[in-house]
Design a protein around this motif. Structure first.
Motif, PDB file in Angstrom:
ATOM      1  N   GLU A 150      -2.838  20.461  13.590  1.00 50.37           N
ATOM      2  CA  GLU A 150      -2.236  21.273  14.632  1.00 50.37           C
ATOM      3  C   GLU A 150      -1.468  22.434  14.009  1.00 50.37           C
ATOM      4  N   ALA A 151      -1.505  23.572  14.680  1.00 51.97           N
ATOM      5  CA  ALA A 151      -0.882  24.780  14.142  1.00 51.97           C
ATOM      6  C   ALA A 151       0.599  24.571  13.851  1.00 51.97           C
ATOM      7  N   GLU A 152       1.305  23.869  14.753  1.00 49.48           N
ATOM      8  CA  GLU A 152       2.746  23.680  14.566  1.00 49.48           C
ATOM      9  C   GLU A 152       3.072  22.737  13.409  1.00 49.48           C
ATOM     10  N   ASP A 153       2.081  21.986  12.952  1.00 51.24           N
ATOM     11  CA  ASP A 153       2.308  21.048  11.858  1.00 51.24           C
ATOM     12  C   ASP A 153       1.986  21.634  10.491  1.00 51.24           C
ATOM     13  N   LYS A 154       1.386  22.798  10.455  1.00 51.92           N
ATOM     14  CA  LYS A 154       1.029  23.400   9.175  1.00 51.92           C
ATOM     15  C   LYS A 154       2.285  23.778   8.399  1.00 51.92           C
ATOM     16  N   LEU A 155       2.228  23.591   7.097  1.00 53.80           N
ATOM     17  CA  LEU A 155       3.358  23.953   6.249  1.00 53.80           C
ATOM     18  C   LEU A 155       3.598  25.452   6.304  1.00 53.80           C
TER      19      LEU A 155
ATOM     20  N   ILE B 124       0.832  -1.193   0.000  1.00 53.21           N
ATOM     21  CA  ILE B 124       0.000   0.000   0.000  1.00 53.21           C
ATOM     22  C   ILE B 124       0.872   1.251   0.000  1.00 53.21           C
ATOM     23  N   TYR B 125       0.249   2.354  -0.304  1.00 57.07           N
ATOM     24  CA  TYR B 125       0.830   3.660  -0.030  1.00 57.07           C
ATOM     25  C   TYR B 125       0.041   4.302   1.094  1.00 57.07           C
ATOM     26  N   GLU B 126       0.755   4.882   2.035  1.00 57.77           N
ATOM     27  CA  GLU B 126       0.136   5.707   3.061  1.00 57.77           C
ATOM     28  C   GLU B 126       0.408   7.157   2.691  1.00 57.77           C
ATOM     29  N   VAL B 127      -0.630   7.959   2.666  1.00 52.54           N
ATOM     30  CA  VAL B 127      -0.507   9.340   2.215  1.00 52.54           C
ATOM     31  C   VAL B 127      -1.131  10.276   3.232  1.00 52.54           C
ATOM     32  N   ARG B 128      -0.401  11.343   3.559  1.00 50.08           N
ATOM     33  CA  ARG B 128      -0.954  12.409   4.385  1.00 50.08           C
ATOM     34  C   ARG B 128      -1.100  13.660   3.522  1.00 50.08           C
ATOM     35  N   ILE B 129      -2.224  14.327   3.655  1.00 51.53           N
ATOM     36  CA  ILE B 129      -2.515  15.519   2.862  1.00 51.53           C
ATOM     37  C   ILE B 129      -2.947  16.643   3.786  1.00 51.53           C
ATOM     38  N   GLU B 130      -2.363  17.818   3.600  1.00 46.37           N
ATOM     39  CA  GLU B 130      -2.808  19.006   4.320  1.00 46.37           C
ATOM     40  C   GLU B 130      -3.832  19.718   3.459  1.00 46.37           C
ATOM     41  N   SER B 131      -5.027  19.873   3.996  1.00 45.21           N
ATOM     42  CA  SER B 131      -6.114  20.522   3.270  1.00 45.21           C
ATOM     43  C   SER B 131      -6.782  21.530   4.188  1.00 45.21           C
TER      44      SER B 131
END
Length: 213
Positions: A141-146, A109-116
């Motif tokens: 979480e705010a600290e994880d935002k790009l 599988i592919y595991e994918v994380r997406i910021e939206s």
């Protein structure tokens, strides 16, 4: 996003299947300070599982070479570019922040994380068909935002890496915040060496991170 794989080696923990068609029964993906492993234990003939998180328990014997060979046999029909496109289509919109080649429940599988926007979407999809297996969302979480949007895509990074390391197996591509921008961190297996590669998200310049392996 947190930094992946800091001075971690392999741990030979149990047996698993890594065939040529069905491939293996290991999961490799990054989250938190180091990649995690989901273990799927199978029969005991030429079958291995590995864990990246414990320096002390890695078996330096003959099994090591066999484990590395089996990882190199992972050969999904979808590359990272195609998997990212399938995940973004399912998510609707956003930026891929992490994509990993994994193994779970007897399938690759592919595991994918997406910021939206203010959400983090996590998806699992079949690495051959692109079928979505699992999808979840949670507040970002705010600290994880790009801190910035990358100018180069997952597809660009994959092509640049394979041009520089044509025989390498890409295991994980993630976007990580730096002091003012973002950079791609990529985990590859090149020959018998696991290497963390830093790829500039603006110009695709490639730097090898220091490695003790």
């Amino acid at each position: 996003m947190k930094t992946i794989l800091k001075n971690k080696w392999l741990l030979l923990t149990s047996a698993l299947v890594l065939g040529s068609g069905a491939v293996g029964a290991a999961t490799i993906y990054a989250t938190g300070n180091a990649p995690r492993v989901i273990e799927t234990v199978q029969a005991m003939d030429d079958q291995f599982d590995w864990d990246w998180e414990d320096d002390d328990d890695w078996d330096q014997g003959d099994n090591r070479d066999q484990v590395l060979q089996q990882i190199m046999k992972l050969n999904p029909k979808l590359n990272f570019e195609a998997a990212a496109k399938a995940a973004l289509k399912a998510a609707g919109s956003g930026t891929v922040t992490d994509i990993s080649l994994d193994r779970e429940k007897n399938q690759v599988i592919y595991e994918v994380r997406i910021e939206s926007k203010n959400q983090e979407i996590e998806l699992e999809l079949n690495a051959d068909s692109g079928k979505i297996i699992r999808k979840s969302e949670e507040p970002l979480e705010a600290e994880d935002k790009l801190k910035a949007k990358p100018e180069k895509s997952i597809a660009d990074v994959e092509k640049a890496l394979l041009k520089e390391y044509p025989s390498a197996k890409i295991l994980d591509i993630s976007l990580e915040n730096t002091s003012k921008s973002v950079t791609y961190q990529v985990e590859i297996l090149d020959g018998d060496t696991f290497q963390e590669i830093l790829v500039d998200s603006k110009n695709l310049s490639i730097t090898e991170a220091p490695s003790d392996y």
